[in-house]
Design a protein around this motif. Structure first.
Motif, mmCIF file in Angstrom:
data_model
loop_
_atom_site.group_PDB
_atom_site.id
_atom_site.type_symbol
_atom_site.label_atom_id
_atom_site.label_comp_id
_atom_site.label_asym_id
_atom_site.label_seq_id
_atom_site.Cartn_x
_atom_site.Cartn_y
_atom_site.Cartn_z
ATOM 1 N N THR A 189 1.000 -1.195 -0.062
ATOM 2 C CA THR A 189 0.061 0.072 -0.051
ATOM 3 C C THR A 189 0.884 1.415 -0.062
ATOM 4 O O THR A 189 0.569 2.152 -0.678
ATOM 5 C CB THR A 189 -1.082 -0.006 1.260
ATOM 6 O OG1 THR A 189 -1.952 -1.270 1.098
ATOM 7 C CG2 THR A 189 -1.888 1.141 1.131
ATOM 8 N N GLY A 192 0.575 0.440 -4.262
ATOM 9 C CA GLY A 192 -0.201 -0.896 -4.841
ATOM 10 C C GLY A 192 -1.579 -1.078 -3.898
ATOM 11 O O GLY A 192 -1.865 -0.162 -3.117
ATOM 12 N N HIS A 193 -2.103 -2.065 -3.917
ATOM 13 C CA HIS A 193 -3.375 -2.347 -3.342
ATOM 14 C C HIS A 193 -3.476 -3.770 -2.834
ATOM 15 O O HIS A 193 -3.056 -4.533 -3.407
ATOM 16 C CB HIS A 193 -4.537 -2.344 -4.321
ATOM 17 C CG HIS A 193 -4.592 -0.972 -5.225
ATOM 18 N ND1 HIS A 193 -4.878 0.203 -4.819
ATOM 19 C CD2 HIS A 193 -3.994 -0.993 -6.739
ATOM 20 C CE1 HIS A 193 -4.737 1.094 -5.731
ATOM 21 N NE2 HIS A 193 -4.223 0.577 -6.793
ATOM 22 N N VAL A 194 -4.154 -3.952 -1.527
ATOM 23 C CA VAL A 194 -4.627 -5.145 -1.074
ATOM 24 C C VAL A 194 -5.903 -5.655 -1.337
ATOM 25 O O VAL A 194 -6.846 -5.228 -1.299
ATOM 26 C CB VAL A 194 -4.506 -5.029 0.474
ATOM 27 C CG1 VAL A 194 -5.130 -6.297 1.255
ATOM 28 C CG2 VAL A 194 -3.403 -4.451 1.015
ATOM 29 N N LEU A 195 -6.036 -6.610 -2.188
ATOM 30 C CA LEU A 195 -7.210 -7.324 -2.520
ATOM 31 C C LEU A 195 -7.783 -8.168 -1.461
ATOM 32 O O LEU A 195 -9.118 -7.979 -1.595
ATOM 33 C CB LEU A 195 -6.894 -8.114 -3.894
ATOM 34 C CG LEU A 195 -6.333 -7.303 -5.026
ATOM 35 C CD1 LEU A 195 -6.124 -8.145 -6.187
ATOM 36 C CD2 LEU A 195 -7.061 -5.893 -5.426
ATOM 37 N N LYS A 207 -7.070 -9.286 2.613
ATOM 38 C CA LYS A 207 -6.309 -9.014 3.695
ATOM 39 C C LYS A 207 -5.340 -10.220 4.151
ATOM 40 O O LYS A 207 -6.050 -11.479 3.832
ATOM 41 C CB LYS A 207 -7.188 -8.493 4.613
ATOM 42 C CG LYS A 207 -7.788 -6.819 4.490
ATOM 43 C CD LYS A 207 -8.637 -6.460 5.437
ATOM 44 C CE LYS A 207 -9.319 -5.159 5.219
ATOM 45 N NZ LYS A 207 -10.042 -4.622 6.365
ATOM 46 N N VAL A 213 -2.513 -9.152 -3.270
ATOM 47 C CA VAL A 213 -2.358 -7.829 -3.443
ATOM 48 C C VAL A 213 -2.161 -7.185 -4.847
ATOM 49 O O VAL A 213 -2.263 -8.561 -5.894
ATOM 50 C CB VAL A 213 -0.940 -7.103 -2.967
ATOM 51 C CG1 VAL A 213 -1.324 -7.575 -1.276
ATOM 52 C CG2 VAL A 213 0.058 -7.888 -3.434
ATOM 53 N N ASP A 223 -0.097 -4.809 -7.765
ATOM 54 C CA ASP A 223 0.849 -3.683 -8.107
ATOM 55 C C ASP A 223 0.184 -2.379 -8.491
ATOM 56 O O ASP A 223 -1.118 -2.270 -8.891
ATOM 57 C CB ASP A 223 1.904 -3.965 -8.977
ATOM 58 C CG ASP A 223 1.702 -4.150 -10.559
ATOM 59 O OD1 ASP A 223 0.537 -3.595 -10.927
ATOM 60 O OD2 ASP A 223 2.223 -4.713 -11.080
ATOM 61 N N PRO A 224 0.901 -1.235 -8.642
ATOM 62 C CA PRO A 224 -0.094 0.269 -8.919
ATOM 63 C C PRO A 224 -0.784 0.105 -10.099
ATOM 64 O O PRO A 224 -1.671 0.827 -10.607
ATOM 65 C CB PRO A 224 0.977 1.158 -8.997
ATOM 66 C CG PRO A 224 2.052 0.398 -7.995
ATOM 67 C CD PRO A 224 1.923 -0.951 -8.179
ATOM 68 N N GLY A 234 -2.253 -2.668 -11.396
ATOM 69 C CA GLY A 234 -3.526 -3.848 -11.454
ATOM 70 C C GLY A 234 -3.142 -5.133 -11.230
ATOM 71 O O GLY A 234 -4.033 -5.719 -11.080
#
Length: 280
Positions: A235, A239-242, A244, A257, A259-260, A262
């Motif tokens: 994060t 990036g993003h946590v898809l 947890k 997760v 990356d920036p 997607g």
């Protein structure tokens, strides 16, 4: 016709090993290599060597001098189904024979077969349920069955609507042994194990019904010491946590997760006591 670009060998130094159906390489298809290098370098400590011959923009990723992945540039058109993703390469001795077998069993050919100098012969498919994967006859042999270090790929899962049918497809293609694992806490979800040479290669898992827009896909996991800390780092790096961090069936934490740009991938804790050997 223009010759194919020269890409790095999969295995350095070369080996004489061959493990049918083993995931031997991963390649990130991305619209922004510079941004991807910054993200994965910051997350895992990967270093990069650029390859740009005017026809192809490519970067080889390494960890402590060992090749771990490739990054290949591909322009993405907004609204099109092709999105940034990690492509999973599986070992095969005869790519052309596997191509015919795959097509006979409902797969769709997306690329190749094609000889890539120093890399080997490869082809890319969509399996009968649409999950994209590649097969590769590596000219440098397959990596040995050693336990991956933190920061390296250690596991792959096929997430699909019909695990039994898809497992049968890959069993036909690679001669896997298929083991049905007991259901975990997520009751109703199937967990099938694919093995060859008495060694676990991948799992086949049920696509979660709560995500109806997801499509069948291969998901590759990097070994980490602390999945929660690494998810937070994802994060922080954009990036993003898809999914947890949570305890997996094997007792360690995992997370999914992106990356920036997607491209999704997994993080998994894996102790040295956990072997991939399969005993019947």
């Amino acid at each position: 016709m223009a010759s194919s670009p020269v890409l790095p060998a999969v295995t350095e130094p070369p080996t004489q090993e061959h493990h049918a159906g083993k995931v031997i390489f991963t390649e990130l298809v991305t619209p922004d290599i510079a941004r991807a290098k910054k993200f994965y370098g910051g997350l895992f400590g990967w270093t990069f060597r650029d390859i740009n011959d005017g026809r192809l923009e490519y970067a080889e990723a390494s960890l402590d001098g060992r090749p771990v992945a490739g990054l290949i540039h591909k322009a993405m058109t907004p609204g099109k189904p092709v999105q940034p993703a990690w492509l999973t390469f599986m070992s095969a001795r005869d790519v052309d024979a596997k191509k015919e077998l795959a097509l006979q069993n409902g797969a769709k050919l997306l690329f190749g077969p094609k000889d890539i100098p120093q890399r080997g012969r490869e082809a890319v498919f969509a399996d009968p349920q649409g999950a994209v994967f590649a097969i590769l006859a590596s000219s440098s042999g397959d990596p040995p069955d050693d336990l991956s270090e933190p920061g390296e790929w250690i596991w792959s899962s096929l997430i699909t609507r019909d695990p039994d049918t898809d497992a049968a497809f890959y069993q036909t293609l690679f001669g896997y042994e298929v083991f049905d694992l007991p259901p975990g806490k997520d009751s109703g979800a199937q967990h099938l194990l694919l093995a060859s040479d008495d060694y676990a290669r991948a799992s086949v898992n049920t696509l979660p019904a709560k995500n109806p827009h997801n499509h069948p896909h291969w998901l590759n996991y990097v070994r980490v010491k602390d999945a929660a800390k690494m998810a937070a780092k994802v994060t922080a790096l954009g990036g993003h946590v898809l999914v947890k961090p949570h305890l997996d069936r094997h007792g360690g934490k995992i997370a999914v997760v992106a990356d920036p740009q997607g491209a999704p991938f997994g993080l998994i804790e894996w102790t040295k006591k956990e072997s991939k050997e399969v005993h019947q």
